[in-house]
Design a protein around this motif. Structure first.
Motif, PDB file in Angstrom:
ATOM      1  N   UNK A  65      25.884  40.029  31.030  1.00 59.09           N
ATOM      2  CA  UNK A  65      25.567  38.700  30.506  1.00 59.09           C
ATOM      3  C   UNK A  65      25.668  38.688  28.981  1.00 59.09           C
ATOM      4  N   UNK A  66      25.316  39.814  28.356  1.00 54.77           N
ATOM      5  CA  UNK A  66      25.362  39.904  26.893  1.00 54.77           C
ATOM      6  C   UNK A  66      26.749  40.253  26.361  1.00 54.77           C
ATOM      7  N   UNK A  67      27.668  40.660  27.255  1.00 53.40           N
ATOM      8  CA  UNK A  67      29.016  41.049  26.832  1.00 53.40           C
ATOM      9  C   UNK A  67      30.058  40.312  27.673  1.00 53.40           C
ATOM     10  N   UNK A  68      30.068  38.990  27.627  1.00 52.30           N
ATOM     11  CA  UNK A  68      31.015  38.226  28.452  1.00 52.30           C
ATOM     12  C   UNK A  68      32.459  38.484  28.032  1.00 52.30           C
ATOM     13  N   UNK A  69      33.320  38.597  29.031  1.00 52.71           N
ATOM     14  CA  UNK A  69      34.742  38.757  28.750  1.00 52.71           C
ATOM     15  C   UNK A  69      35.180  40.163  28.420  1.00 52.71           C
ATOM     16  N   UNK A  70      34.243  41.106  28.332  1.00 51.92           N
ATOM     17  CA  UNK A  70      34.612  42.485  28.017  1.00 51.92           C
ATOM     18  C   UNK A  70      35.066  43.207  29.285  1.00 51.92           C
ATOM     19  N   UNK A  71      36.144  43.960  29.166  1.00 49.81           N
ATOM     20  CA  UNK A  71      36.671  44.720  30.297  1.00 49.81           C
ATOM     21  C   UNK A  71      36.024  46.100  30.329  1.00 49.81           C
ATOM     22  N   UNK A  72      35.324  46.399  31.411  1.00 51.07           N
ATOM     23  CA  UNK A  72      34.689  47.705  31.525  1.00 51.07           C
ATOM     24  C   UNK A  72      33.540  47.852  30.541  1.00 51.07           C
ATOM     25  N   UNK A  73      33.272  49.082  30.167  1.00 46.65           N
ATOM     26  CA  UNK A  73      32.176  49.356  29.244  1.00 46.65           C
ATOM     27  C   UNK A  73      31.269  50.443  29.780  1.00 46.65           C
ATOM     28  N   UNK A  74      30.420  50.964  28.910  1.00 50.73           N
ATOM     29  CA  UNK A  74      29.466  52.002  29.284  1.00 50.73           C
ATOM     30  C   UNK A  74      28.048  51.504  29.055  1.00 50.73           C
ATOM     31  N   UNK A  75      27.170  51.865  29.971  1.00 57.77           N
ATOM     32  CA  UNK A  75      25.762  51.499  29.846  1.00 57.77           C
ATOM     33  C   UNK A  75      24.929  52.766  29.947  1.00 57.77           C
TER      34      UNK A  75
END
Length: 294
Positions: free
Chosen positions: A228-238
Motif C-alpha cells: 500500500x505504501x509502495x504502489x506501482x513498484x515491481x517486486x521488492x524486499x521486506x
C-alpha cells in the motif's frame, strides 16, 4: 531409505518410468553383496495399486481423499529399509512439501522425478487410450483441468530438490545419478537430519496455535501495508523482525486472498508441529519466498 516422488502431467508416462525405476532398483539390490543394500524393499504406489478411480479428479473432495490415501500408504511403507516410489500426479507443490516432510521425519532422503512430456503429447496419449478402450481413463474435462492446475517442480525449492527431469525422448531415467543421490555406493546409509519444521510431534504449548496464527497474520499484514505504501513498484524486499532473510516479493502485486491462502496452507502443514516461537516467522518467510518464486 528414500522416497522418490514422481510428478508429471496426466498420461505423461509416469507409471512407465516408475516401472523402469522399480526394475532397476530391484536388480541393483538383488546383485548387491552389501548387507545394507540387500535388505532393501522397493514399493511402488499409484492409483492402480490403491484402487483409486480416475473419476476422483472430478470433485475436490474425492481428490482430496485420494491424496490422503496416497499419503497414508506412503507413511506406512516409508522406513530406513525401503525405497518408496510415489507414482502419481503429485502436481500440487504443497503436497510435495508434505511428502518431503514425511521423508525428513524418518531421516531418509527424498527426490522429485519430473516426467517432462509436453501437454500436447500427453493429449495424444490420452486420446489414444480412450480410442483403444482402455478402462479407467480421465474424463476430458478433468484431464484438461489437471494440466491447467499442474505446478511444475522447481529444483530451487527445498521440497523439489534434488530434481531429476526425464524428457520424452530419454530411453531411461538417470538411474545411476538417482541411486547415488538417494542410496549411495560408499556403503554408508544416507541419513537426513530432521529439523523443527519436519519433526512431527504433539504440540506442547497450549497457546501454540495462537502464536502460529498471530505470527503468520503479522507477516501478511506487513506485506499488505508495504504494498500500500509502495504502489506501482515491481517486486521488492521486506525485512521482518525475527526473520533472518527478507521477503522477496514477486513482480506481480499480491492481493489479500492470495496471501491468506498461502498462510492457511502453512498453518495446515505446521499445526501439529512444535515450532519454536522465535522461528515461526522465519519459516513462514521461507515458505512465502518458495511459493512466490517456486
Amino acid at each position: 531409505m528414500p522416497l522418490l516422488t514422481v510428478s508429471g502431467y496426466p498420461c505423461a508416462g509416469k507409471t512407465y518410468r516408475s516401472n523402469q525405476l522399480r526394475e532397476y532398483f530391484e536388480s541393483k539390490i538383488s546383485a548387491s553383496t552389501d548387507p545394507r543394500i540387500s535388505k532393501i524393499k522397493v514399493h511402488q504406489i499409484n492409483d492402480e495399486s490403491l484402487g483409486v478411480s480416475r473419476y476422483v479428479y472430478h470433485t475436490a473432495r474425492d481428490e482430496k481423499d485420494a491424496r490422503a490415501e496416497e499419503m497414508s500408504a506412503i507413511k506406512r511403507l516409508l522406513t530406513r529399509d525401503s525405497i518408496v516410489i510415489a507414482d502419481g500426479l503429485n502436481y500440487i507443490k504443497g503436497f510435495r512439501y508434505q511428502l518431503n516432510c514425511e521423508a525428513k521425519a524418518v531421516q531418509t532422503p527424498s527426490c522429485v522425478i519430473h516426467i517432462g512430456v509436453p501437454a500436447d503429447k500427453c493429449r495424444e496419449h490420452h486420446k489414444s487410450r480412450i480410442e483403444s478402450g482402455v478402462e479407467n481413463c480421465y474424463a476430458e474435462e478433468d484431464f484438461e483441468n489437471l494440466i491447467f492446475r499442474y505446478e511444475e517442480p522447481n529444483g530451487m525449492a527445498r521440497w523439489d530438490s534434488p530434481l531429476f527431469t526425464v524428457v520424452y525422448d530419454d530411453e531411461t531415467p538417470p538411474f545411476e545419478q538417482i541411486w547415488e543421490a538417494m542410496v549411495g555406493s560408499d556403503g554408508q546409509a544416507k541419513l537426513v537430519r530432521p529439523n523443527a519444521a519436519t519433526v512431527l510431534k504433539p504440540a506442547t504449548a497450549q497457546n501454540y496455535l495462537y502464536e502460529l496464527d498471530k505470527a503468520t497474520s503479522d507477516v501478511v499484514t506487513q506485506i499488505v501495508s508495504w504494498q500500500k505504501d509502495h504502489p506501482g513498484e515491481d517486486g521488492g524486499e521486506i525485512s521482518i523482525a525475527e526473520a533472518m532473510a527478507p521477503i522477496q516479493l514477486p513482480v506481480t502485486p499480491l492481493n489479500l486472498p492470495q496471501l491468506q491462502r498461502i498462510r492457511r496452507q502453512f498453518i495446515a502443514l505446521n499445526r501439529q508441529h512444535t515450532l519454536e516461537k522465535s522461528r515461526i516467522k522465519q519459516l513462514f518467510v521461507d515458505y512465502l519466498n518458495d511459493s512466490f518464486h517456486g
